[in-house]
Design a protein around this motif. Structure first.
Motif, short mmCIF file in Angstrom:
data_model
loop_
_atom_site.label_atom_id
_atom_site.label_comp_id
_atom_site.label_asym_id
_atom_site.label_seq_id
_atom_site.Cartn_x
_atom_site.Cartn_y
_atom_site.Cartn_z
N SER A 159 -13.02 -3.98 -6.05
CA SER A 159 -12.46 -4.71 -7.18
C SER A 159 -12.58 -3.84 -8.41
CB SER A 159 -13.20 -6.04 -7.40
OG SER A 159 -12.73 -6.69 -8.55
N GLY A 160 -11.46 -3.43 -8.96
CA GLY A 160 -11.48 -2.55 -10.12
C GLY A 160 -10.58 -3.06 -11.22
N PHE A 161 -10.60 -2.36 -12.34
CA PHE A 161 -9.74 -2.70 -13.47
C PHE A 161 -8.28 -2.48 -13.09
CE2 PHE A 161 -7.17 -1.10 -16.99
CZ PHE A 161 -7.20 -2.19 -17.84
N GLY A 162 -7.42 -3.28 -13.67
CA GLY A 162 -5.99 -3.04 -13.50
C GLY A 162 -5.17 -4.29 -13.73
N SER A 163 -3.91 -4.09 -14.01
CA SER A 163 -2.98 -5.21 -14.10
C SER A 163 -2.89 -5.88 -12.73
CB SER A 163 -1.59 -4.71 -14.51
OG SER A 163 -1.06 -3.87 -13.49
N GLY A 164 -2.37 -7.10 -12.71
CA GLY A 164 -2.22 -7.79 -11.43
C GLY A 164 -1.42 -6.97 -10.45
N CYS A 165 -0.31 -6.37 -10.92
CA CYS A 165 0.55 -5.62 -10.00
C CYS A 165 -0.09 -4.31 -9.55
CB CYS A 165 1.92 -5.38 -10.61
SG CYS A 165 1.91 -4.76 -12.31
N SER A 166 -0.90 -3.69 -10.41
CA SER A 166 -1.57 -2.46 -9.98
C SER A 166 -2.69 -2.76 -8.99
CB SER A 166 -2.12 -1.68 -11.17
OG SER A 166 -3.24 -2.31 -11.75
N ALA A 167 -3.42 -3.86 -9.23
CA ALA A 167 -4.52 -4.22 -8.33
C ALA A 167 -4.02 -4.62 -6.96
CB ALA A 167 -5.34 -5.36 -8.94
N ILE A 168 -2.86 -5.28 -6.90
CA ILE A 168 -2.33 -5.75 -5.62
C ILE A 168 -1.41 -4.72 -4.98
CG2 ILE A 168 -0.78 -7.45 -4.56
CD1 ILE A 168 -1.88 -9.52 -6.55
N VAL A 169 -0.39 -4.28 -5.71
CA VAL A 169 0.63 -3.42 -5.11
C VAL A 169 0.19 -1.96 -5.08
CG1 VAL A 169 3.01 -2.62 -5.26
CG2 VAL A 169 2.47 -5.02 -5.78
N THR A 170 -0.11 -1.40 -6.26
CA THR A 170 -0.39 0.04 -6.33
C THR A 170 -1.58 0.44 -5.48
OG1 THR A 170 0.39 -0.03 -8.63
CG2 THR A 170 -0.72 1.98 -7.89
N GLN A 171 -2.71 -0.25 -5.66
CA GLN A 171 -3.92 0.12 -4.93
C GLN A 171 -3.73 -0.02 -3.43
OE1 GLN A 171 -6.55 1.55 -6.04
NE2 GLN A 171 -7.24 0.76 -8.00
N THR A 172 -3.08 -1.08 -3.00
CA THR A 172 -2.90 -1.31 -1.57
C THR A 172 -1.99 -0.26 -0.96
OG1 THR A 172 -3.15 -3.69 -1.96
CG2 THR A 172 -2.21 -3.02 0.15
N ILE A 173 -0.91 0.09 -1.65
CA ILE A 173 0.02 1.09 -1.13
C ILE A 173 -0.64 2.46 -1.09
CG2 ILE A 173 2.13 2.36 -1.69
CD1 ILE A 173 3.33 -0.35 -2.54
N LEU A 174 -1.38 2.82 -2.15
CA LEU A 174 -2.08 4.10 -2.14
C LEU A 174 -3.03 4.18 -0.96
CD1 LEU A 174 -2.93 4.54 -5.93
CD2 LEU A 174 -1.63 6.16 -4.53
N GLU A 175 -3.77 3.11 -0.71
CA GLU A 175 -4.74 3.11 0.39
C GLU A 175 -4.03 3.19 1.74
OE1 GLU A 175 -8.90 3.08 1.38
OE2 GLU A 175 -7.78 3.33 -0.50
N ASN A 176 -2.92 2.51 1.86
CA ASN A 176 -2.17 2.56 3.12
C ASN A 176 -1.63 3.96 3.38
OD1 ASN A 176 -0.95 1.30 5.45
ND2 ASN A 176 1.01 1.49 4.38
N ARG A 177 -1.14 4.61 2.33
CA ARG A 177 -0.55 5.96 2.50
C ARG A 177 -1.62 6.99 2.89
NH1 ARG A 177 4.38 5.66 -0.49
NH2 ARG A 177 5.21 3.59 0.04
N ARG A 178 -2.87 6.75 2.47
CA ARG A 178 -3.93 7.68 2.85
C ARG A 178 -4.67 7.24 4.11
NH1 ARG A 178 -6.72 5.52 -2.14
NH2 ARG A 178 -5.77 7.29 -3.23
N ASN A 179 -4.12 6.20 4.75
CA ASN A 179 -4.71 5.66 5.98
C ASN A 179 -6.14 5.20 5.76
OD1 ASN A 179 -4.25 4.97 8.71
ND2 ASN A 179 -5.39 6.75 9.42
N GLY A 180 -6.37 4.58 4.60
CA GLY A 180 -7.71 4.20 4.21
C GLY A 180 -8.15 2.85 4.74
N ARG A 181 -9.42 2.52 4.45
CA ARG A 181 -10.04 1.30 4.98
C ARG A 181 -10.45 0.32 3.89
NH1 ARG A 181 -14.60 2.02 9.06
NH2 ARG A 181 -13.52 0.33 10.16
#
Length: 243
Positions: A159-181
């Motif tokens: 859980s980090g700082f960010g707008s609603g769209c960055s916390a949901i969309v940006t962070q999730t997509i970044l993690e998916n692209r790096r095959n993260g957990r």
């Protein structure tokens, strides 16, 4: 192989048959639904997705500059650092906003649309970037405990700082692209919260992690344990109360 219907059945068994189903989001070149221009925060439109109507967001439908940026459709608007710091007062200085954005590394998309759909409208999870749960504290406790079942990483639920769209969309997509957990709790953004109930937070799982968690769900505390059984009963009882 992830089966949509199997997951829906397992989810309803674990959290109650009346529990709200999660949403999926992904990019595409073709629109899956006609979506009109949304003035302000595009989270306004998620209410219809929660009711079962998909939406397709793009440059023509998103009017918020931050929303266009954090979903990958544009570069950062010049006004964002001053707006976030001096107008919204979410960061002490514009320079801190710039530093946050530079560290985040928002990915640009070459697709035309970002789609949201409730998962019971899907035939498969192919091409899905992430799964979004809009959860009460009881449901969130089950989701996060499930996420830690096979993962000892302290940042497994982030859980980090960010707008609603960055916390949901940006962070999730970044993690998916790096095959993260990592998985993500969000909707702490005061600008986004008015579009959701007061007892709701977001919990998003990148598809890279969801593929693992799908396999562990029935092995976790969500099935056949006394503690979760009590919470599940409370979730069910709450869902049966008149609204």
């Amino acid at each position: 192989m992830i089966d949509v219907k199997v997951f829906i059945n397992d989810y309803k068994e674990a959290f109650g048959s009346e529990t709200e189903l999660p949403l999926a989001f992904w990019y595409s070149d073709a629109s899956i639904a006609d979506t009109e221009k949304i003035n302000g925060c595009f989270f306004k439109a998620l209410s219809r997705v929660r009711q079962g109507t998909p939406i397709s967001l793009g440059l023509d439908s998103i009017t918020c500059g931050g929303g266009k940026f954090y979903t990958g459709f544009t570069e950062m608007p010049e006004r964002v650092p001053n707006f976030v710091s001096l107008k919204e007062r979410y960061k002490q200085t514009p320079e801190m906003v710039i530093e946050f954005i530079e560290n985040l590394q928002v990915p640009r998309t070459d697709k035309k649309y970002l789609n949201f759909s409730r998962i019971d409208n899907l035939d498969s999870f192919d091409k899905i970037e992430g799964i979004l749960f809009l959860a009460t504290p009881d449901i969130l406790s089950g989701l996060t405990t499930w996420a830690y079942f096979d993962n000892n990483d302290e940042d497994g639920v982030h859980s980090g700082f960010g707008s609603g769209c960055s916390a949901i969309v940006t962070q999730t997509i970044l993690e998916n692209r790096r095959n993260g957990r990592r998985t993500f709790i969000g909707l702490f953004d005061p600008s986004a919260r008015p579009y959701f109930e007061e007892n709701i937070l977001s919990y998003s799982i990148p598809m890279s992690r969801f593929k693992e968690m799908y396999q562990t769900m029935r092995k976790s505390c969500l099935f056949d344990t006394h503690a979760w059984g009590e919470i599940r009963e409370r979730i069910i009882n709450r869902s049966l109360q008149p609204r």
